[in-house]
Write a protein that holds these residues in place. Structure first.
Motif, PDB file in Angstrom:
ATOM      1  N   ALA A  84       0.852  -1.198   0.000  1.00  0.00           N
ATOM      2  CA  ALA A  84       0.000   0.000   0.000  1.00  0.00           C
ATOM      3  C   ALA A  84       0.885   1.245   0.000  1.00  0.00           C
ATOM      4  N   PHE A  85       1.970   1.236   0.782  1.00  0.00           N
ATOM      5  CA  PHE A  85       2.846   2.408   0.853  1.00  0.00           C
ATOM      6  C   PHE A  85       3.477   2.703  -0.504  1.00  0.00           C
ATOM      7  N   PHE A  86       4.077   1.676  -1.114  1.00  0.00           N
ATOM      8  CA  PHE A  86       4.759   1.923  -2.388  1.00  0.00           C
ATOM      9  C   PHE A  86       3.782   2.333  -3.490  1.00  0.00           C
ATOM     10  N   SER A  87       2.571   1.766  -3.479  1.00  0.00           N
ATOM     11  CA  SER A  87       1.602   2.163  -4.507  1.00  0.00           C
ATOM     12  C   SER A  87       1.145   3.586  -4.256  1.00  0.00           C
ATOM     13  N   ALA A  88       0.908   3.914  -2.966  1.00  0.00           N
ATOM     14  CA  ALA A  88       0.369   5.239  -2.654  1.00  0.00           C
ATOM     15  C   ALA A  88       1.375   6.352  -2.960  1.00  0.00           C
ATOM     16  N   LEU A  89       2.641   5.991  -3.208  1.00  0.00           N
ATOM     17  CA  LEU A  89       3.587   7.022  -3.662  1.00  0.00           C
ATOM     18  C   LEU A  89       3.073   7.643  -4.967  1.00  0.00           C
ATOM     19  N   GLY A  90       2.298   6.855  -5.723  1.00  0.00           N
ATOM     20  CA  GLY A  90       1.660   7.384  -6.945  1.00  0.00           C
ATOM     21  C   GLY A  90       0.693   8.503  -6.572  1.00  0.00           C
ATOM     22  N   GLY A  91      -0.045   8.318  -5.470  1.00  0.00           N
ATOM     23  CA  GLY A  91      -0.951   9.351  -4.981  1.00  0.00           C
ATOM     24  C   GLY A  91      -0.158  10.578  -4.532  1.00  0.00           C
ATOM     25  N   PHE A  92       0.981  10.319  -3.871  1.00  0.00           N
ATOM     26  CA  PHE A  92       1.823  11.424  -3.410  1.00  0.00           C
ATOM     27  C   PHE A  92       2.265  12.282  -4.605  1.00  0.00           C
ATOM     28  N   LEU A  93       2.684  11.609  -5.688  1.00  0.00           N
ATOM     29  CA  LEU A  93       3.163  12.343  -6.871  1.00  0.00           C
ATOM     30  C   LEU A  93       2.016  13.116  -7.522  1.00  0.00           C
ATOM     31  N   PHE A  94       0.818  12.509  -7.522  1.00  0.00           N
ATOM     32  CA  PHE A  94      -0.377  13.175  -8.033  1.00  0.00           C
ATOM     33  C   PHE A  94      -0.571  14.487  -7.254  1.00  0.00           C
ATOM     34  N   GLY A  95      -0.520  14.386  -5.896  1.00  0.00           N
ATOM     35  CA  GLY A  95      -0.729  15.575  -5.068  1.00  0.00           C
ATOM     36  C   GLY A  95       0.397  16.577  -5.238  1.00  0.00           C
ATOM     37  N   TYR A  96       1.643  16.071  -5.250  1.00  0.00           N
ATOM     38  CA  TYR A  96       2.802  16.977  -5.320  1.00  0.00           C
ATOM     39  C   TYR A  96       2.780  17.766  -6.628  1.00  0.00           C
ATOM     40  N   ASP A  97       2.603  17.046  -7.734  1.00  0.00           N
ATOM     41  CA  ASP A  97       2.703  17.726  -9.030  1.00  0.00           C
ATOM     42  C   ASP A  97       1.533  18.668  -9.307  1.00  0.00           C
ATOM     43  N   THR A  98       0.350  18.357  -8.746  1.00  0.00           N
ATOM     44  CA  THR A  98      -0.754  19.304  -8.962  1.00  0.00           C
ATOM     45  C   THR A  98      -0.622  20.492  -7.996  1.00  0.00           C
ATOM     46  N   GLY A  99       0.004  20.248  -6.816  1.00  0.00           N
ATOM     47  CA  GLY A  99       0.072  21.317  -5.811  1.00  0.00           C
ATOM     48  C   GLY A  99       1.237  22.262  -5.995  1.00  0.00           C
ATOM     49  N   VAL A 100       2.375  21.746  -6.492  1.00  0.00           N
ATOM     50  CA  VAL A 100       3.607  22.543  -6.477  1.00  0.00           C
ATOM     51  C   VAL A 100       3.578  23.704  -7.480  1.00  0.00           C
ATOM     52  N   VAL A 101       2.713  23.575  -8.482  1.00  0.00           N
ATOM     53  CA  VAL A 101       2.796  24.516  -9.600  1.00  0.00           C
ATOM     54  C   VAL A 101       2.439  25.947  -9.207  1.00  0.00           C
ATOM     55  N   SER A 102       1.553  26.125  -8.195  1.00  0.00           N
ATOM     56  CA  SER A 102       1.146  27.501  -7.876  1.00  0.00           C
ATOM     57  C   SER A 102       2.353  28.306  -7.373  1.00  0.00           C
ATOM     58  N   VAL A 208      -7.052   1.687   0.869  1.00  0.00           N
ATOM     59  CA  VAL A 208      -7.232   2.475  -0.368  1.00  0.00           C
ATOM     60  C   VAL A 208      -7.293   3.959  -0.018  1.00  0.00           C
ATOM     61  N   THR A 209      -7.894   4.273   1.129  1.00  0.00           N
ATOM     62  CA  THR A 209      -8.003   5.678   1.513  1.00  0.00           C
ATOM     63  C   THR A 209      -6.628   6.262   1.836  1.00  0.00           C
ATOM     64  N   ILE A 210      -5.671   5.403   2.168  1.00  0.00           N
ATOM     65  CA  ILE A 210      -4.299   5.887   2.392  1.00  0.00           C
ATOM     66  C   ILE A 210      -3.769   6.543   1.117  1.00  0.00           C
ATOM     67  N   ASN A 211      -4.222   6.063  -0.025  1.00  0.00           N
ATOM     68  CA  ASN A 211      -3.797   6.708  -1.278  1.00  0.00           C
ATOM     69  C   ASN A 211      -4.260   8.172  -1.296  1.00  0.00           C
ATOM     70  N   SER A 212      -5.504   8.418  -0.860  1.00  0.00           N
ATOM     71  CA  SER A 212      -5.982   9.804  -0.804  1.00  0.00           C
ATOM     72  C   SER A 212      -5.187  10.613   0.212  1.00  0.00           C
ATOM     73  N   LEU A 213      -4.792   9.934   1.308  1.00  0.00           N
ATOM     74  CA  LEU A 213      -3.973  10.618   2.314  1.00  0.00           C
ATOM     75  C   LEU A 213      -2.651  11.051   1.684  1.00  0.00           C
ATOM     76  N   PHE A 214      -2.109  10.187   0.839  1.00  0.00           N
ATOM     77  CA  PHE A 214      -0.853  10.524   0.172  1.00  0.00           C
ATOM     78  C   PHE A 214      -1.059  11.662  -0.849  1.00  0.00           C
ATOM     79  N   ILE A 215      -2.245  11.724  -1.461  1.00  0.00           N
ATOM     80  CA  ILE A 215      -2.513  12.826  -2.404  1.00  0.00           C
ATOM     81  C   ILE A 215      -2.447  14.156  -1.646  1.00  0.00           C
ATOM     82  N   THR A 216      -3.203  14.227  -0.537  1.00  0.00           N
ATOM     83  CA  THR A 216      -3.215  15.496   0.191  1.00  0.00           C
ATOM     84  C   THR A 216      -1.869  15.723   0.881  1.00  0.00           C
ATOM     85  N   GLY A 217      -1.184  14.620   1.255  1.00  0.00           N
ATOM     86  CA  GLY A 217       0.169  14.751   1.814  1.00  0.00           C
ATOM     87  C   GLY A 217       1.102  15.346   0.769  1.00  0.00           C
TER      88      GLY A 217
END
Ligand code: INS
Length: 679
Positions: A84-102, A208-217
């Motif tokens: 779950a951790f390694f997959s949710a890194l995908g969520g982290f990248l989703f959050g990072y790349d959408t958030g960092v641009v501003s 699965v919700t940990i993935n969303s946690l990684f998005i907002t993380g």
């Protein structure tokens, strides 16, 4: 007529050590019935249900259901958490790349002299590319498998991060942003599916919700990185955009060693590998029954002629999957229509209204906003297996609607008490700014800003002046074009007005995030990972993730125009109205999937679309049942649906005259109406 009085109820959890009535039933009379017989009959009844379209018939407790109950007593191996951790890194990248641009954009627009159009392009191209790749990811997912898709996504993230950090001009930046978007799209639809397929039923929601946690993380870390590198005016953006390479590399190498989803392997006929992986993710549990049930369900899908042909057409032409797709896409649409990304984007302005005047301070406070989003997503992870998906989403929508209303009222009061324009300096360019009589009208025009002096909370010597085309931080001319930090220097408000109602808007913002994050922020992703049968899972998730991204672009691109036509309070009232529609949709259409094994969830969609909560006026419950008899004695099993959740029951008494009877639920007898004659 007395049939059998032993209770059997699947959904509730039992005190540690205590046996559920269902477990007791299993160890006594239920052993007399051949489960194979039951599941064969269930299969043929399901088939008939499918043929006659809208009617619902839900099977008796299967071995799968029994396992899902018994699973709860067995510890989950550490390996599942690792996956779950390694997959949710995908969520982290989703959050990072959408958030960092501003934050990156603040520096980029100065260094590369970006026009408003280019800024818009660099932000929205990523989301647009994510929409396209999420839609096509369904095909890749079914063809190459979840693991290869995650590897592809992390490879693309690496490539995109490298391109962005070395870009020498805006064209290359655009290529980098599109590349990153392609990675986000694939990750957003693959990761939840992969986690759902390897998790045990009682933990699936949480993992699965940990993935969303990684998005907002990811969004939170991006805002901290933005804050830290905002002090580096030369090339700071390269670090901001390039840092995403690190988690992408970590995920790529992790996934080289991690296994494919056992369900996908079984679907491809790679049975031996599937058995091995299932053994690894279930630790010391006996996997034979789960393995058999997944295989049986794949075989059943094959027999029911749902193989061959274009998957999306098969999904649309088969009732249960069509309904699941509508629910999945609807949830994703309402997630975006509740305005999350507008609120996040607009948080800096809201904070400026609340009195934060310095840019740097606003950046750090925007980090506090994403931290709030992150912390409340954690609440979602904690609650999902306790209260279930449906209640969590409903509660979240209710809170989101109320806080949007508070935000809107705050904006309305601010607009009604907007400070007047008192000075009208000569405007040699005859801009539209000189026409406005109040700050509210002035700030709604993207070409103008409000220049004023302040004494305590009262505003004086105010004017509406054209904004500097090179930077919205200053006016084009006059006293606000070269402001200093000294006291007595005027304030320049672009996009907001000074107001004494800012506390209400700030409170609305915090309440919004606290209510949105645990439910609406997480459940659309979680529910979509579970509601489709295996053959439709990749395509179903691809469509719903595509809908999420399409509405994301739509809402962000239209916000400023909507605000111009409806004003800010009008825009937020509109979002509140859309949330009410979302609430009705979820109330009527979202069934509870908590605790059920993936293979059993299709049954929730056999009844007519959006008939959840559609209980008869006399408050009785409807029971859909299957009759099972063995050589020894007859027994009736049923499934009672209440509040759109399924509980398996055994029938205690039934009357042939009015089809009413009693069932045992959690050792309590409950009055019911049978939807089909028992006799
Ligand atoms: O679930 C996520 C999350 O809530 C994010 O904060 C938001 O930016 C995304 O659009 C959404 O899909």
């Amino acid at each position: 007529m007395h049939l059998w009085s032993q209770g059997a109820y699947v959904t509730p959890t039992w005190p540690p050590g205590a046996q559920s009535p269902y477990q007791r039933a299993l160890s006594s009379s239920l052993n007399d019935y051949t489960l194979k017989q039951m599941s064969n009959r269930t299969g043929s009844r399901r088939q008939r249900t499918a043929e006659d379209g809208e009617r619902s018939l839900i099977g008796p407790p299967s071995r799968r259901a029994r396992d899902s109950l018994l699973d709860q007593d067995v510890s989950t191996p550490f390996f599942v958490y690792l996956l779950a951790f390694f997959s949710a890194l995908g969520g982290f990248l989703f959050g990072y790349d959408t958030g960092v641009v501003s934050g990156a954009m603040l520096l980029l627009k100065k260094e590369m002299h970006l026009s408003a159009l280019w800024q818009e392009l660099l932000v929205s191209s990523t989301v647009g590319a994510a929409a396209l790749s999420a839609l096509s990811g369904g095909f890749l997912n079914g063809w190459l498998g979840r693991r290869i898709c995650i590897l592809i996504a992390s490879f693309i993230f690496c490539g995109g991060g490298i391109i962005l950090s070395v870009a020498q001009n805006k064209g290359v930046l655009l290529v980098g942003r599109i590349t990153v978007g392609l990675g986000i799209g694939i990750a957003s639809m693959t990761v939840p599916v992969y986690i759902a397929e390897v998790s045990p039923p009682h933990l699936r929601g949480q993992l699965v919700t940990i993935n969303s946690l990684f998005i907002t993380g990811g969004q939170f870390i991006a805002s901290v990185v933005d804050g830290a590198f905002s002090y580096l005016s030369q090339d700071g953006w390269r670090y901001m955009l390039g840092l995403s390479v690190l988690p992408a590399v970590l995920q790529f190498f992790g996934f080289i060693f991690l296994p494919e989803s056992p369900r996908w392997l079984l679907q491809k006929g790679r049975n031996q590998e599937a058995r091995q992986v299932l053994g690894r993710v279930r630790g010391n549990q006996n996997i034979e029954e789960e393995y058999d049930s997944i295989r049986a369900s794949i075989e059943e899908e094959g027999k029911e002629a749902r193989s061959g042909g274009v998957v999306i057409l098969r999904i649309l032409s088969y009732g249960p999957t069509r309904r699941a797709l509508i629910v999945g896409c609807g949830l994703q649409m309402f997630q975006q229509l509740s305005g999350i990304n507008t609120v996040m984007y607009y948080s800096a302005t809201i904070l400026q209204m609340a009195g934060v005047r310095e840019d740097k301070q606003a950046i750090w406070l925007a980090a506090a906003t994403s931290a709030t989003n992150f912390v409340f997503t954690l609440v979602g992870v904690w609650l999902v297996e306790k209260v279930g998906r449906r209640k969590l989403t409903l509660g979240s929508l209710l809170g989101t609607g109320l806080s949007l209303t508070l935000l809107a009222v705050g904006f309305l009061l601010s607009a009604q008490n907007s400070p007047p324009v008192t000075l009208h300096p000569v405007d040699s360019h005859n801009s539209t700014c000189r026409l406005y009589g109040s700050c509210e009208l002035c700030m709604l025009d993207p070409d103008c800003g409000f220049c004023y002096l302040e004494n305590g909370t009262s505003v004086f010597d105010s004017s509406c002046i054209p904004v500097n085309p090179g930077s919205t931080d200053n006016a084009a001319w006059g006293r606000c074009s070269n402001r200093t930090e000294e006291s007595g220097s005027p304030y320049w408000a672009y996009n907001y007005c000074p107001t004494s109602y800012s506390w209400m808007v700030l409170l609305g913002l915090i309440l919004y995030l606290a209510s949105f994050a645990p439910g609406m922020g997480t459940m659309p992703w979680t529910v979509n990972s579970e509601i489709y049968p295996l053959w439709a899972r990749s395509t179903g998730n691809a469509c719903s993730a595509g809908v999420n991204w399409i509405f994301n672009v739509l809402v962000s691109l239209t916000f400023l125009h909507v605000a111009e036509y409806l004003t800010y309070y009008g825009a937020f009232f509109m979002y509140a109205g859309l949330v009410v529609l979302g609430l009705l949709f979820v109330l009527c259409c979202l069934p509870e999937t908590k605790g059920l094994q993936l293979e059993d969830i299709e049954n929730l969609f056999t009844r007519q679309l959006c008939s959840c909560g559609d209980l008869p006026a006399d408050d009785s419950r409807h029971v859909h049942y299957i009759r099972q008899s063995s050589d020894f004695s007859p027994a009736y099993y049923g499934a009672v649906e209440s509040d759109c959740a399924i509980a398996y029951i055994t029938i205690s008494t039934a009357s042939s005259s009015d089809n009413r009877g009693q069932v045992s639920l959690n050792n309590l007898k409950t009055e019911v109406i049978f939807t089909e004659s028992l006799f």
